[in-house]
Scaffold this active site. Structure first.
Site, PDB file in Angstrom:
ATOM      1  CD  GLU A  54       6.036  -8.114  -7.059  1.00  0.00           C
ATOM      2  OE1 GLU A  54       6.302  -7.755  -8.223  1.00  0.00           O
ATOM      3  OE2 GLU A  54       5.210  -7.525  -6.328  1.00  0.00           O
ATOM      4  CD  GLU A  64      -2.992  -0.467  -0.259  1.00  0.00           C
ATOM      5  OE1 GLU A  64      -3.148   0.748  -0.512  1.00  0.00           O
ATOM      6  OE2 GLU A  64      -3.433  -1.365  -0.994  1.00  0.00           O
ATOM      7  CG  HIS A  98       2.323  -6.847  -8.297  1.00  0.00           C
ATOM      8  ND1 HIS A  98       2.948  -6.178  -7.271  1.00  0.00           N
ATOM      9  CD2 HIS A  98       1.060  -6.360  -8.349  1.00  0.00           C
ATOM     10  CE1 HIS A  98       2.109  -5.322  -6.725  1.00  0.00           C
ATOM     11  NE2 HIS A  98       0.945  -5.404  -7.358  1.00  0.00           N
ATOM     12  CB  CYS A 153       2.179  -2.154  -7.662  1.00  0.00           C
ATOM     13  SG  CYS A 153       0.427  -1.892  -7.375  1.00  0.00           S
TER      14      CYS A 153
END
Lengths: 291, 196
Positions: B170, B48, B168, B79
């Protein structure tokens, strides 16, 4: 639910890791929580401590109240439905909630069956006291697990008990011979494939947070040391003397839980913690709801 | 080679696992003292952005990171990391603000808008892209190279030493985007040697 959706829902929980999810009852509280560093908020009409003292049947919150909180913040918004109440869950899905908590904090709507969460595209988090409960909820479609703890008490003992038990059972399964897993699946009353996942990976197939009774930065850091991947704080923040400061301190303590000196600083001058009720003083045991 | 991974909140372990798969040493950055010895690159993970932003301020990490990135330290934001590195977010200044892009937060809406796509990355090959409550890049300066688009929206870009993706890399086991970042890091290490 498609596999792809299931993965995306597990992955949202991965993004919440290392964070604090805070219970809020108003848009103002939601804004305070977001500013203090909450990684998500749980929108509910009454926090667990008040549910406990009010008694009676506790239900899903008014959608208007949840929407007002969705409008107030940019972080994910979660909301609770009763155990087994798939219609409340459908209502929450209809208002585009980010995560549904099928929660023992509310009065159970079904004393036998949980919601078939695989039928939803909205993700679910569920409470668990042990590995069996955790994997049964995952089999039903939960994409995130939290300890049940004993909500609304400010007493961390049950969350500690549940986190220790889940993790010690994971270690036990991890160390089994492969041919012992069939019997273990029967004992834990869980699907074999999920138990095989735990055996191979030494962890749950989904993210696991701590919840129930966490009231101080040290409580939160304790849970992180015990293997929690983040924490839920329910009544602990907005039932305390200085909610904003306490919320910030808990967020920082979760990030730097390994630094006791910093946690000491964070614990200083926080004002009054929520009063708390001891385990043996409470009448309603929420952790026994939904096994 | 040692890469720092900002480990304040979010999916930092996933990045660490990708780097370990590629044989790179990792250092978790949780406090200012973690930046004391030399780093060859920095990853700002997903999570976040408001949480990480708040913790970056509380832990007094903003200036130190900006100074390092400003001096050429390769940085890779995914992100939330993209949001923190962007100069502008939803019309307001970004927190680190080191990259000349303008980002739109939660551009695809709530979790129901999260999705997976397959698109070409950096004119090289297709990669699976996972978007979780993702941002995208609304506009870029001339100095920024666009590396990927999905449905016309910019979802990956590079400006000199800074790489960002709205998705993402990852999460999906494919190390291609991380290898692209490590190429930037290798060139940086070489340039440092030449200067010395």
């Amino acid at each position: 639910m498609s596999n792809e959706r299931n993965e995306l829902n597990k992955q949202l929980a991965q993004m919440l890791k290392g964070g604090v999810i805070m219970d809020v009852t108003t848009p103002e509280q939601a804004k305070i929580a977001q500013a203090a560093g909450a990684c998500a908020v749980m929108a509910l009409e009454r926090i667990p401590a008040d549910i406990r003292s009010a008694g009676g049947v506790s239900r899903m919150s008014d959608p208007a109240m949840i929407k007002s909180i969705q409008d107030a913040v940019t972080i994910p918004v979660m909301a609770k439905c009763r155990i087994g109440h798939f219609m409340e869950a459908k209502v929450l899905e209809a208002i585009d909630i980010d995560y549904i908590d099928e929660s023992e904090v509310l009065s159970p709507a079904d004393d036998k069956y949980h919601i078939d969460k695989n039928g939803f595209s909205t993700p679910f988090v569920c409470g668990a006291r042990d590995l069996g409960e955790a994997l049964r909820r995952v089999a039903e479609g939960a994409t995130m697990i939290r300890t049940k703890g004993e909500p609304g008490t400010g007493d961390v003992v049950q969350a500690v008990r549940h986190m220790r038990l889940i993790n010690s059972q994971i270690r036990l399964v991890q160390n089994m011979r492969k041919d012992e897993l069939f019997e273990a699946a029967k004992e834990f009353q869980v699907p074999l494939d999920l138990l095989c996942f735990v055996h191979a990976n030494g962890k749950l197939p989904v993210v696991n947070f701590a919840a129930g009774g966490i009231a101080t930065p040290a409580d939160a850091a304790l849970m992180m040391h015990l293997g929690a991947q983040g924490v839920f704080v329910g009544s602990g923040i907005f039932k305390s003397g200085n909610p904003q400061k306490r919320a910030e301190a808990i967020v920082n303590a979760v990030t730097n839980y390994q630094d006791a000196r910093l946690v000491a600083e964070l614990s200083t001058d926080l004002g009054e913690a929520m009063v708390g009720i001891n385990e043996d003083e409470i009448k309603i045991i929420m952790e026994q709801r939904g096994l | 080679m040692e890469i720092g991974v900002l480990a304040l909140q979010g999916a930092f372990i996933e990045h660490e696992m990708m780097l370990e798969k590629l044989g790179v040493s990792v250092r978790e950055i949780r406090q200012k003292k973690d930046l004391d010895s030399q780093l060859d690159g920095l990853i700002i993970p997903g999570g976040e952005s408001t949480v990480m932003g708040k913790l970056l301020v509380d832990l007094d990490l903003v200036d130190s990171l900006n100074e390092k990135i400003g001096k050429g330290l390769p940085a890779f934001g995914t992100c939330a990391g993209l949001i923190l590195l962007a100069k502008e977010v939803d019309g307001k200044p970004g927190l680190l603000g080191t990259m000349n892009i303008s980002a739109k937060r939660n551009a695809y809406g709530r979790q129901s808008g999260s999705f997976v796509a397959t698109e070409v990355f950096a004119y090289k090959r297709s990669v699976l892209m996972t978007f979780i409550r993702a941002p995208y890049i609304e506009s870029v300066d001339h100095s920024v190279e666009i590396l990927a688009r999905v449905d016309g929206n910019i979802v990956a870009a590079r400006e000199n030493n800074i790489l960002v993706t709205a998705f993402h890399p990852e999460l999906d086991g494919d190390t291609f985007v991380h290898e692209y970042f490590l190429d930037i890091v290798k060139k940086y290490i070489e340039s440092q040697k030449n200067e010395a």
